[in-house]
Design a protein around this motif. Structure first.
Motif, PDB file in Angstrom:
ATOM      1  N   ALA A 200     -11.690   6.936   0.878  1.00 52.53           N
ATOM      2  CA  ALA A 200     -10.965   5.857   1.572  1.00 52.53           C
ATOM      3  C   ALA A 200     -10.398   6.309   2.911  1.00 52.53           C
ATOM      4  O   ALA A 200      -9.930   5.493   3.691  1.00 52.53           O
ATOM      5  CB  ALA A 200      -9.839   5.318   0.692  1.00 52.53           C
TER       6      ALA A 200
ATOM      7  N   ARG B 228      -5.880   0.381   8.492  1.00 54.65           N
ATOM      8  CA  ARG B 228      -6.884  -0.574   8.036  1.00 54.65           C
ATOM      9  C   ARG B 228      -6.213  -1.782   7.384  1.00 54.65           C
ATOM     10  O   ARG B 228      -6.609  -2.927   7.596  1.00 54.65           O
ATOM     11  CB  ARG B 228      -7.820   0.121   7.044  1.00 54.65           C
ATOM     12  CG  ARG B 228      -9.192  -0.471   6.972  1.00 54.65           C
ATOM     13  CD  ARG B 228     -10.155   0.364   6.112  1.00 54.65           C
ATOM     14  NE  ARG B 228     -10.179   1.762   6.506  1.00 54.65           N
ATOM     15  CZ  ARG B 228      -9.967   2.783   5.676  1.00 54.65           C
ATOM     16  NH1 ARG B 228      -9.729   2.593   4.397  1.00 54.65           N
ATOM     17  NH2 ARG B 228      -9.991   4.020   6.129  1.00 54.65           N
ATOM     18  N   LYS B 229      -5.161  -1.520   6.604  1.00 47.78           N
ATOM     19  CA  LYS B 229      -4.409  -2.609   5.952  1.00 47.78           C
ATOM     20  C   LYS B 229      -3.754  -3.513   6.994  1.00 47.78           C
ATOM     21  O   LYS B 229      -3.567  -4.703   6.759  1.00 47.78           O
ATOM     22  CB  LYS B 229      -3.362  -2.013   5.012  1.00 47.78           C
ATOM     23  CG  LYS B 229      -2.717  -2.989   4.096  1.00 47.78           C
ATOM     24  CD  LYS B 229      -3.635  -3.331   2.963  1.00 47.78           C
ATOM     25  CE  LYS B 229      -2.897  -4.124   1.894  1.00 47.78           C
ATOM     26  NZ  LYS B 229      -3.817  -4.647   0.899  1.00 47.78           N
TER      27      LYS B 229
ATOM     28  N   LEU C  35       0.865  -1.186   0.000  1.00 44.22           N
ATOM     29  CA  LEU C  35       0.000   0.000   0.000  1.00 44.22           C
ATOM     30  C   LEU C  35       0.896   1.230   0.000  1.00 44.22           C
ATOM     31  O   LEU C  35       1.776   1.368   0.838  1.00 44.22           O
ATOM     32  CB  LEU C  35      -0.909   0.037   1.237  1.00 44.22           C
ATOM     33  CG  LEU C  35      -1.827   1.261   1.344  1.00 44.22           C
ATOM     34  CD1 LEU C  35      -2.925   1.192   0.275  1.00 44.22           C
ATOM     35  CD2 LEU C  35      -2.435   1.354   2.727  1.00 44.22           C
TER      36      LEU C  35
ATOM     37  N   SER D 289      -5.033   6.324   8.176  1.00 43.75           N
ATOM     38  CA  SER D 289      -6.167   5.428   8.422  1.00 43.75           C
ATOM     39  C   SER D 289      -6.179   4.271   7.426  1.00 43.75           C
ATOM     40  O   SER D 289      -6.458   3.127   7.791  1.00 43.75           O
ATOM     41  CB  SER D 289      -7.482   6.190   8.378  1.00 43.75           C
ATOM     42  OG  SER D 289      -7.634   6.964   9.547  1.00 43.75           O
ATOM     43  N   GLN D 290      -5.848   4.530   6.170  1.00 42.46           N
ATOM     44  CA  GLN D 290      -5.781   3.461   5.177  1.00 42.46           C
ATOM     45  C   GLN D 290      -4.704   2.438   5.541  1.00 42.46           C
ATOM     46  O   GLN D 290      -4.910   1.225   5.421  1.00 42.46           O
ATOM     47  CB  GLN D 290      -5.501   4.036   3.797  1.00 42.46           C
ATOM     48  CG  GLN D 290      -6.653   4.820   3.221  1.00 42.46           C
ATOM     49  CD  GLN D 290      -6.313   5.375   1.866  1.00 42.46           C
ATOM     50  OE1 GLN D 290      -6.027   4.618   0.929  1.00 42.46           O
ATOM     51  NE2 GLN D 290      -6.327   6.697   1.733  1.00 42.46           N
TER      52      GLN D 290
END
Length: 117
Positions: free
Chosen positions: A79, A88-89, A65, A84-85
């Motif tokens: 997203a 989340r990953k 990512l 935060s992305q």
């Protein structure tokens, strides 16, 4: 990333593009560590509520990512923020009232040095 950690972690080369403070060669170390499980490197720089975020996630020795970046003054997309992305990953699940950043309490200290204390 404190100055002391940056100096200790860098191999003297320029860090990868897309980050302010990712030490040269440290991305290779993150890739190595990710063989045992996903790892993220995130940066946030804010002053007076305005700022930027950068993030990337490594798993199984490779970037999976990012690097993600939202420039100053730009809204986060649907997203969410880069951090935060990334969280989340890594498996962080936020509830409806908070995002992943607040869920893992990354908002509890304002300066890097305060995390060390």
């Amino acid at each position: 990333m404190t100055d002391q950690l940056f100096d200790a972690a860098t191999d003297g080369s320029e860090g990868p593009p897309g980050f302010w403070r990712l030490p040269g060669g440290f991305d290779k170390r993150l890739a190595d560590w990710s063989a045992a499980g996903a790892v993220a490197y995130v940066e946030a720089e804010y002053f007076g509520g305005v700022g930027e975020q950068h993030a990337a996630v490594w798993a199984d020795g490779a970037v999976v990512l990012g690097p993600l970046h939202v420039p100053e003054g730009q809204p986060f997309g649907s997203a969410g923020s880069p951090i935060s992305q990334a969280l989340r990953k890594l498996g962080v699940v936020a509830d409806a009232a908070t995002d992943e950043f607040a869920t893992v309490e990354l908002d509890r200290h304002r300066h890097s040095e305060d995390w060390i204390a």
